[in-house]
Design a protein around this motif. Sequence first.
Motif, short mmCIF file in Angstrom:
data_model
loop_
_atom_site.label_atom_id
_atom_site.label_comp_id
_atom_site.label_asym_id
_atom_site.label_seq_id
_atom_site.Cartn_x
_atom_site.Cartn_y
_atom_site.Cartn_z
N LYS A 7 0.83 -1.20 0.00
CA LYS A 7 0.00 0.00 0.00
C LYS A 7 0.87 1.26 0.00
O LYS A 7 0.63 2.20 -0.77
CB LYS A 7 -0.92 -0.01 1.22
CG LYS A 7 -1.82 1.20 1.36
CD LYS A 7 -2.79 1.00 2.52
CE LYS A 7 -3.63 2.25 2.75
NZ LYS A 7 -2.86 3.34 3.36
N ASP A 8 1.90 1.29 0.86
CA ASP A 8 2.78 2.46 0.93
C ASP A 8 3.52 2.67 -0.38
O ASP A 8 3.65 3.80 -0.86
CB ASP A 8 3.80 2.30 2.07
CG ASP A 8 3.15 2.37 3.44
OD1 ASP A 8 1.99 2.81 3.51
OD2 ASP A 8 3.79 1.98 4.43
N GLU A 50 1.19 4.14 -2.91
CA GLU A 50 0.83 5.52 -2.57
C GLU A 50 1.97 6.48 -2.92
O GLU A 50 1.75 7.57 -3.46
CB GLU A 50 0.50 5.63 -1.08
CG GLU A 50 -0.88 5.13 -0.72
CD GLU A 50 -1.22 5.37 0.74
OE1 GLU A 50 -0.39 6.00 1.44
OE2 GLU A 50 -2.29 4.93 1.18
N ARG A 72 4.29 6.02 -5.17
CA ARG A 72 4.36 6.10 -6.63
C ARG A 72 3.29 7.04 -7.18
O ARG A 72 3.58 7.85 -8.09
CB ARG A 72 4.19 4.70 -7.22
CG ARG A 72 4.10 4.67 -8.76
CD ARG A 72 3.93 3.24 -9.23
NE ARG A 72 3.72 3.19 -10.66
CZ ARG A 72 2.54 3.23 -11.27
NH1 ARG A 72 1.44 3.35 -10.54
NH2 ARG A 72 2.45 3.17 -12.58
N GLU A 73 2.07 6.97 -6.63
CA GLU A 73 1.00 7.82 -7.12
C GLU A 73 1.31 9.30 -6.93
O GLU A 73 0.99 10.13 -7.78
CB GLU A 73 -0.32 7.47 -6.41
CG GLU A 73 -0.95 6.17 -6.88
CD GLU A 73 -1.21 6.17 -8.38
OE1 GLU A 73 -1.80 7.13 -8.89
OE2 GLU A 73 -0.80 5.19 -9.05
N VAL A 74 1.91 9.64 -5.79
CA VAL A 74 2.28 11.04 -5.54
C VAL A 74 3.29 11.51 -6.58
O VAL A 74 3.16 12.59 -7.16
CB VAL A 74 2.86 11.21 -4.12
CG1 VAL A 74 3.42 12.63 -3.93
CG2 VAL A 74 1.78 10.95 -3.07
N GLU A 103 3.85 -2.69 -9.56
CA GLU A 103 2.97 -3.31 -8.57
C GLU A 103 3.45 -4.71 -8.21
O GLU A 103 3.41 -5.12 -7.05
CB GLU A 103 1.54 -3.35 -9.10
CG GLU A 103 0.95 -1.97 -9.33
CD GLU A 103 -0.42 -2.01 -10.00
OE1 GLU A 103 -1.00 -3.11 -10.04
OE2 GLU A 103 -0.88 -0.96 -10.46
N GLY A 135 0.01 4.11 8.73
CA GLY A 135 1.42 4.29 8.39
C GLY A 135 2.37 4.07 9.55
O GLY A 135 3.58 4.22 9.40
#
Length: 488
Positions: free
Chosen positions: A90-91, A94, A96-98, A126, A244
């Motif tokens: 998940k981290d 996240e 990567r998306e930022v 992924e 987190g």
Amino acid sequence: MSKKIAVYIRVSTDKDEQISSVENQIDICRNWLERQGFEWDEDCIYKDHGISGTLFLERPAIQQILEQAKKKEIDMVIFKSISRLARDLKDSLEIREVFIAHNVRIISVEEGYDSHKAGKNDMAFELWSLFSAQYSRTLSAGVSAALAAKVRRGEHIGRIPYGFTRIDGRLQILEEEAKVVRMIFRWYNQGWGFKRITKELNCLGIPSKQSNQWQMTSIQRLIGNPIYYGDFILNQYTTVKMGGRKKQIRNTPEQWIWFRDHHPAIITREAWETANPNHSNKEKKKFTPWNDLRSILKCGLCGSSMVILQSHKVLSTGEKHYYRYLKCSRYRRVGWAGCVNHKPITYEEMKKFIKDQLIEKGRLLELSFVHYPSKDYEKRRGEVEKSLRSVRTKSQQLLDLYLDQFITKDEFEEKRTELDRNAHYLQKQVSLFQQKSQQIKEIKTIQQAFYIMEQQGQSLLHVFKALVDVVILHPNLEIDMVYRFKSS
């Protein structure tokens, strides 16, 4: 215009081999950059030392890089491998998306990953993140198995408890401290309370294991710990990740692994059982009253939080009248060595005083907001619904294991009964949340806000926190309040 590059380095421990890997990570990233024609800059290195890759919010370097990405201050981030970026799926996604959202190029040298070449919808990142997360879980399971093997051999793991020392990995009695342990149990079994024992130890100048002053909670934990009659319990706690960060939660007694006569005993089993007659039901009998004033109400002398305690008095009719009163938390833990005992005031009296003051001070203050179901309410409802889905998934997986003959019929029936019981309980909780679904209401005054919250049986905590910064209760019951709004 040259590109602003961030080189991210992470090591999870301070061991020598990990420290040397810092240079290894830097060399790998530098070699890639120079081969691609980029100019090397020592100032572009961001390091997280001695921090696990599963702790996203506790890594200052990666947080700094993310902030710079949002401010368009960097163009590219490079790291040795995706396992250095994060060991939690998940981290990792996240982060990567930022970067992708702010047009920051991502380079993972070992996997040969380049976000500019891969595009936004590739699965390679992924998959590598999933492998990294699975490695972390496998490693954790291996460590747990190794620790369990050490305990079976009679070795001790974890913090050394008061009264013991550790020699060659095994607990040995430290006689000077063991005398204090025996004295504590003798006092307690004679009828002394936790506070009296704490006060006596501090008056005698006997230091605790961690500091000079004993605290009441330390005495409570010591008396309730089976380690003092020679038993050791493994798997009492599980570390879970929430928001987190890692947090320890207590497992149910069924999950504990109990090692009898694991090490030398300081007291007899009978003395411990006398002090803990209801230890099997201890958790069920624990009672903590709901506190709408937590984190707001402070002691005017030492600054510690005021806590709620429960007591009772016997009426002339013979009935018991229970009431809740306020006490300085430091005085409760340490006694007179830490603070003083405030003049008595009940929790209800204090809560009513604060509410009345807020209504009076804010009578000319006009509010204009819509009251939705609280975030805490929605969060708890979401957690229950998520748990119910998880139990149903496990039930289906259990059936698949049985049909594929991986487990016996007895194992299947035992686990299915447990899952059905959990599902029934969670379904009842979901139904209760649905019944208590709240209506949207527009609030104009502070008085109206209190009325709506009380009508719906909700805690007033977040209303108090929105209107009050701190309430200071002095030992003589003088009260100072710092408001978050300008009063009339």
